[in-house]
Write an enzyme that holds these catalytic residues in place. Structure first.
Site, PDB file in Angstrom:
ATOM      1  N   ARG A   1       0.826  -1.200   0.000  1.00 11.21           N
ATOM      2  CA  ARG A   1       0.000   0.000   0.000  1.00 11.21           C
ATOM      3  C   ARG A   1       0.867   1.260   0.000  1.00 11.21           C
ATOM      4  NH1 ARG A   1      -3.463   2.605   4.544  1.00 11.21           N
ATOM      5  NH2 ARG A   1      -4.957   3.826   3.317  1.00 11.21           N
TER       6      ARG A   1
ATOM      7  N   PRO B   1      -7.196   8.003  -4.245  1.00  7.33           N
ATOM      8  CA  PRO B   1      -8.633   7.787  -4.352  1.00  7.33           C
ATOM      9  C   PRO B   1      -9.236   7.418  -2.989  1.00  7.33           C
ATOM     10  CG  PRO B   1      -7.398   5.997  -5.407  1.00  7.33           C
ATOM     11  CD  PRO B   1      -6.412   7.045  -5.042  1.00  7.33           C
TER      12      PRO B   1
ATOM     13  N   ASN C   1      -3.426   8.577   4.965  1.00  7.69           N
ATOM     14  CA  ASN C   1      -2.249   7.829   5.436  1.00  7.69           C
ATOM     15  C   ASN C   1      -2.606   6.885   6.569  1.00  7.69           C
ATOM     16  OD1 ASN C   1      -2.415   8.955   7.955  1.00  7.69           O
ATOM     17  ND2 ASN C   1      -0.481   9.998   7.880  1.00  7.69           N
TER      18      ASN C   1
ATOM     19  N   HIS D   1       0.575   4.442  -2.511  1.00  7.55           N
ATOM     20  CA  HIS D   1       0.420   5.830  -2.053  1.00  7.55           C
ATOM     21  C   HIS D   1       1.587   6.699  -2.508  1.00  7.55           C
ATOM     22  CE1 HIS D   1      -2.918   5.655   1.197  1.00  7.55           C
ATOM     23  NE2 HIS D   1      -3.138   4.766   0.269  1.00  7.55           N
TER      24      HIS D   1
ATOM     25  N   HIS E   1      -6.312  -5.729  -2.427  1.00  7.54           N
ATOM     26  CA  HIS E   1      -7.121  -5.804  -1.209  1.00  7.54           C
ATOM     27  C   HIS E   1      -7.421  -7.249  -0.803  1.00  7.54           C
ATOM     28  CE1 HIS E   1      -8.662  -1.372  -1.625  1.00  7.54           C
ATOM     29  NE2 HIS E   1      -7.387  -1.455  -1.288  1.00  7.54           N
TER      30      HIS E   1
END
Ligand code: HEM
Ligand SMILES: *[C@@H]1O[C@H](CO)[C@@H](O)[C@H](O)[C@H]1NC(C)=O
Ligand SMILES: *[C@@H]1O[C@H](CO)[C@@H](O)[C@H](O)[C@H]1NC(C)=O
Ligand SMILES: *[C@@H]1O[C@H](CO)[C@@H](O)[C@H](O)[C@H]1NC(C)=O
Ligand SMILES: *[C@@H]1O[C@H](CO)[C@@H](O)[C@H](O)[C@H]1NC(C)=O
Ligand SMILES: *[C@@H]1O[C@H](CO)[C@@H](O)[C@H](O)[C@H]1NC(C)=O
Ligand SMILES: CC(=O)N[C@H]1CO[C@H](CO)[C@@H](O)[C@@H]1O
Length: 323
Positions: A58, A158, A90, A62, A188
């Site tokens: 992740r 998003p 975050n 990011h 995910h």
């Protein structure tokens, strides 16, 4: 062959050098052990903390979605500007120490050569690999950015409330298409979420104390009873692919088809007819098909707006720009 043709070719050649692309084994001469230091560290430590693999994957996402894959996600705030780290999306970003540790091992080997941006990309790939997930290519040569701005994280990452149109737009703005969107969302299948990231779907979907009708009501009831017992609980975490949250498999897509994706952005993928049929097809194919396709989209994600050549810098400490 005409002179003109040859001239054009050499000009194009010069241009591509000036643009300096990523390449495989960028550090093969300047720091031949770099990629192996990353892999060995990951292989030794991730098996003891497998949930970190999700966090590191992740983190790479990011990073790439804000100013490109330039390690801006790692920078600390300055007196002038709050960093990406401090921005609401975050929440639950973890693994900063893990990256710092690898960076210091690599700095010992060859100081000032290997970028933090490449380290994030390699760590994400290797972490997923050692938990039994797909392998993807990571060309290197990224350089580190000089700016990290919390507002930009808010504007570029998003949100879990996004619908299909908003997700498509967000990904398109990074050069990614609808195929990349539904494949990368497959990340995910590992990891966890805080209740607060989706509790509107359980408690107050349209501001009338209602539930999201797109969420399986039995699943919603179960989440409310056993996990997210009050609205906006921002401490409890939920496995996104319950029971298999450390296994990189097709579980996420199977849940989507049962209306059990946790976020509206997950559920949104089945609101588009073409994407839904791609998901149905993926679920009925061997796992290797997902792995192979996911790998292609990851390689693409890792190239978003990268700094190369003489842009940016090679940070000494991933949390601060060089002085
Ligand atoms: C499509 C748009 C996306 C949205 C809206 C989204 C949103 C989220 C949210 C809200 C969380 C939970 C945060 C929390 O509450 O702790 C999460 C977790 C996660 N996301 Fe995404 N995400 C998206 C795409 C991606 C992509 C492209 C990747 C990687 C390729 C990714 C990888 C992950 C992982 C691995 C976790 C679990 C993190 C952990 O266990 O610490 N996501 N995502
Ligand atoms: C960056 O911030 C973290 C957390 O606030 C802190 O522990 C670390 O020492 C900072 N790093 C630098 C180089 O300032
Ligand atoms: C941070 O980004 C926002 C949004 O692009 C911009 O308005 C703001 O000026 C930036 N902050 C600084 C200190 O550059
Ligand atoms: C998707 O979300 C956007 C932004 O919130 C909204 O303007 C649009 O109407 C929504 N589209 C659909 C099909 O619901
Ligand atoms: C639900 O949302 C409405 C409108 O935003 C708000 O007035 C109300 O207090 C919320 N209810 C709960 C239980 O959070
Ligand atoms: C979590 O919720 C509590 C209580 O509503 C609030 O005080 C706190 O600031 C929240 N924390 C975060 C990180 O949003
Ligand atoms: C790692 C990190 O800096 N986390 C921050 C994320 O943002 C919240 C506020 O939204 C901060 O409290 C955290 O410290």
């Amino acid at each position: 062959m005409s002179i003109k043709f040859l001239l054009t070719c050499s000009l194009l050649g010069l241009l591509s050098v000036a643009q300096a692309d990523l390449k495989f084994g960028f550090y093969v001469k300047s720091c031949p052990k770099a990629e192996n230091i990353v892999f060995q560290y990951v292989r030794e430590h991730i098996p003891h903390a497998p949930s970190l693999a999700a966090a590191l994957l992740r983190m790479h996402f990011h990073d790439c979605f804000v100013r490109g894959c330039d390690a801006s996600v790692l920078l600390n705030s300055t007196s002038k500007i709050p960093a990406e780290k401090t921005s609401p999306p975050n929440l639950s970003l973890r693994g900063f120490d893990f990256i710092d540790k690898i960076k210091s091992l690599i700095e010992e080997e060859c100081p000032g050569v290997v970028s933090c941006a490449d380290i994030i990309s390699l760590v994400a790939r290797d972490s997923v690999l050692v938990i039994g997930g797909p392998f993807w290519n990571v060309p290197t040569g990224r350089r580190d950015g000089l700016i990290s701005n919390a507002t930009e994280a808010l504007n570029n990452i998003p949100a879990p409330t996004f619908n299909f149109t908003a997700l498509t737009k967000s990904f398109a703005s990074k050069g990614l298409d609808v195929t990349d969107l539904f494949l990368l969302s497959g990340a995910h299948t590992i990891g966890v979420s805080h209740c607060s990231s989706f509790s509107n779907r359980l408690y107050n979907f349209t501001g009338k104390g209602d539930q999201d009708p797109a969420l399986d009501p039995f699943y919603a009831a179960n989440l409310k009873k056993n996990k997210c017992k009050v609205p906006n609980d921002n401490t409890t975490i939920v496995e996104m692919d319950p029971g298999n949250f450390k296994t990189f498999d097709l579980g996420y897509y199977k849940l989507l088809l049962k209306r059990r994706g946790l976020f509206q952005s997950d559920a949104a993928l089945t609101t588009d007819a073409a994407t839904k049929s791609s998901i149905i097809k993926l679920v009925s194919s061997p796992l290797e098909v997902f792995f192979k396709e996911f790998a292609m989209s990851m390689e693409k994600m890792g190239r978003i707006e990268v700094l190369t050549g003489s842009s940016g810098e090679i940070r000494k400490n991933c949390a601060v720009v060089n002085s």
